[in-house]
Every structure is written in C-alpha cells, then in structure tokens.
Design a protein around this motif. Structure first.
Motif, short mmCIF file in Angstrom:
data_model
loop_
_atom_site.label_atom_id
_atom_site.label_comp_id
_atom_site.label_asym_id
_atom_site.label_seq_id
_atom_site.Cartn_x
_atom_site.Cartn_y
_atom_site.Cartn_z
N MET A 1 0.84 -1.18 0.00
CA MET A 1 0.00 0.00 0.00
C MET A 1 0.88 1.23 0.00
SD MET A 1 -3.20 -0.69 2.55
CE MET A 1 -4.26 0.46 1.69
N GLY A 2 0.30 2.31 -0.45
CA GLY A 2 0.97 3.59 -0.42
C GLY A 2 0.18 4.60 -1.23
N ASP A 3 0.26 5.87 -0.82
CA ASP A 3 -0.44 6.93 -1.53
C ASP A 3 0.27 7.27 -2.83
OD1 ASP A 3 -2.52 7.27 0.26
OD2 ASP A 3 -1.43 8.75 1.46
N GLY A 4 -0.52 7.63 -3.83
CA GLY A 4 0.05 8.07 -5.10
C GLY A 4 0.70 6.92 -5.85
N SER A 5 1.92 7.14 -6.27
CA SER A 5 2.67 6.13 -7.02
C SER A 5 3.92 5.74 -6.24
CB SER A 5 3.06 6.69 -8.39
OG SER A 5 1.92 7.01 -9.14
N PRO A 6 3.75 4.97 -5.16
CA PRO A 6 4.90 4.64 -4.33
C PRO A 6 5.75 3.50 -4.86
CG PRO A 6 2.97 3.64 -3.40
CD PRO A 6 2.51 4.47 -4.59
N GLY A 7 5.28 2.80 -5.92
CA GLY A 7 6.04 1.69 -6.48
C GLY A 7 5.35 0.34 -6.36
N LYS A 8 4.04 0.32 -6.08
CA LYS A 8 3.33 -0.94 -5.88
C LYS A 8 3.35 -1.80 -7.14
CE LYS A 8 -0.57 0.99 -4.84
NZ LYS A 8 -0.80 2.40 -4.67
N THR A 9 2.94 -1.24 -8.27
CA THR A 9 2.89 -2.00 -9.51
C THR A 9 4.29 -2.38 -9.96
OG1 THR A 9 0.83 -0.94 -10.16
CG2 THR A 9 2.11 -1.96 -11.92
N THR A 10 5.24 -1.49 -9.80
CA THR A 10 6.62 -1.78 -10.16
C THR A 10 7.15 -2.96 -9.36
OG1 THR A 10 7.00 0.52 -10.77
CG2 THR A 10 8.96 -0.83 -10.31
N LEU A 11 6.86 -2.99 -8.06
CA LEU A 11 7.29 -4.11 -7.23
C LEU A 11 6.68 -5.42 -7.73
CD1 LEU A 11 8.72 -5.35 -4.79
CD2 LEU A 11 6.74 -4.68 -3.41
N LEU A 12 5.38 -5.41 -8.03
CA LEU A 12 4.73 -6.62 -8.53
C LEU A 12 5.37 -7.08 -9.84
CD1 LEU A 12 0.97 -5.86 -7.78
CD2 LEU A 12 2.47 -7.45 -6.56
N LYS A 13 5.68 -6.14 -10.72
CA LYS A 13 6.30 -6.49 -12.00
C LYS A 13 7.71 -7.02 -11.81
CE LYS A 13 3.51 -3.60 -15.00
NZ LYS A 13 3.52 -2.53 -16.01
N CYS A 14 8.43 -6.53 -10.81
CA CYS A 14 9.75 -7.09 -10.48
C CYS A 14 9.60 -8.51 -9.95
CB CYS A 14 10.46 -6.21 -9.46
SG CYS A 14 11.09 -4.66 -10.09
N LEU A 15 8.60 -8.74 -9.10
CA LEU A 15 8.38 -10.08 -8.56
C LEU A 15 8.04 -11.08 -9.66
CD1 LEU A 15 6.34 -9.26 -5.32
CD2 LEU A 15 8.71 -10.09 -5.46
N SER A 16 7.30 -10.63 -10.67
CA SER A 16 6.90 -11.52 -11.76
C SER A 16 8.04 -11.75 -12.75
CB SER A 16 5.69 -10.95 -12.50
OG SER A 16 6.09 -9.87 -13.33
N GLY A 17 9.07 -10.92 -12.70
CA GLY A 17 10.15 -11.02 -13.67
C GLY A 17 9.89 -10.22 -14.93
N GLU A 18 8.77 -9.51 -14.97
CA GLU A 18 8.40 -8.71 -16.14
C GLU A 18 9.38 -7.56 -16.37
OE1 GLU A 18 4.51 -6.12 -17.41
OE2 GLU A 18 4.21 -7.90 -16.17
N ILE A 19 9.87 -6.98 -15.28
CA ILE A 19 10.89 -5.94 -15.37
C ILE A 19 11.98 -6.22 -14.35
CG2 ILE A 19 9.29 -4.16 -16.22
CD1 ILE A 19 9.31 -2.93 -13.40
N GLN A 20 13.13 -5.63 -14.55
CA GLN A 20 14.24 -5.76 -13.62
C GLN A 20 14.28 -4.51 -12.74
OE1 GLN A 20 16.20 -8.52 -13.23
NE2 GLN A 20 14.70 -9.37 -14.65
#
Length: 161
Positions: A1-20
């Motif tokens: 969780m986090g307000d605005g754009s704290p990096g939630k989606t980016t973290l999920l994409k890193c976990l999936s291997g979609e991005i580094q």
C-alpha cells in the motif's frame, strides 16, 4: 500500500520477472509449481473470484494482483488457505488489505512501514502516516503523542531494504 505512485505495480512487475529493478535484488525461487507451472501468475483485472480461480488453475506458487478489489481480495485469501499458494497484492482499500497476513507500506519505492494482523482502522492510520515525508514525523521517543507500545519498523533500518 501507499499513496500516489509509491512503487506498488513496479514491485509486482519485479516479482513476476516482467521488469528488472533499477537497484537492489529480487530473489525468486528456482522453477515453478508442479508440471512446469509458472512461478508466478497475474490475477487478471478487473479481478474477482473467477480471475483468481483462473490464475490458480495455472499452478503457480505465487499469485500477483494489482489493485485488488473486495471480491478478488477475498478470493486470494481463500486461495492462500485452500491451495497453499502465496499471494502478493496491491490495493488502496484498507478493508481489502486487512485480509492479508501483513501489509507493507511503500513511499518512493522504499518500505516505510509494516503491520501484521491489522484491521482496516490501523491500516488506514498507517497509510496516512506512510504518506507523510520523514520531516513530518516525530522520531523523538519522548514525544507524548508517540505510542510507547508502537513496534513499527524503523524506516531507517537497513534490514528493510
């Protein structure tokens, strides 16, 4: 969780291997589930129980859900209990987050707070607190407004990075 754009989606994409990640390391276990299944599966959005069931059918060890709803949050909880799969979700709803074993609060890509087994009210308070800059928080242990039983992790603690 986090307000605005704290990096939630980016973290999920890193976990999936979609991005580094641009810094740090994401450690993923070897292989996937049984039968060559993927390590992680995304829960399609808009998600609900059907979306979670479709993701579970792929046999992953980890389910990822971005902006989970009440329905998908409940279905994720059932998947964790009934299928032994792990789940990581982002949500902006404290009632959905309260279904999780633990809630991690992010700001600018970093962990700023963590609570486990908390209800929606505590999660809302932590979300509000995590959205403020460090300069707005009082780290003074003698501050009379500070709860002496507050065992929230120190955001300066290097073990959280």
């Amino acid at each position: 969780m986090g307000d605005g754009s704290p990096g939630k989606t980016t973290l999920l994409k890193c976990l999936s291997g979609e991005i580094q990640p641009s810094s740090g390391v994401v450690r993923r276990g070897p292989g996937g589930g049984d039968r060559g299944a993927p390590l992680a599966s995304w829960v399609p959005e808009p998600g609900g129980a059907g979306s979670v069931a479709a993701a579970v059918a792929l046999g992953p060890r980890l389910l990822l859900a971005d902006e989970a709803s009440e329905e998908s949050g409940a279905a994720l909880r059932r998947a964790v209990k009934g299928h032994g799969v792990a789940a990581v979700m982002s949500t902006s709803a404290p009632t959905v987050a309260a279904r999780a074993d633990a809630v991690v609060f992010l700001r600018e890509g970093g962990v700023v707070d963590l609570v486990a087994g908390a209800g929606p009210e505590v999660i809302s308070d932590c979300l509000e607190r995590s959205g403020r800059g460090r300069e707005d928080r009082s780290p003074d242990p003698d501050d009379p407004s500070r709860d002496p039983d507050d065992r929230s992790p120190d955001p300066e603690d290097p073990s959280l990075s």
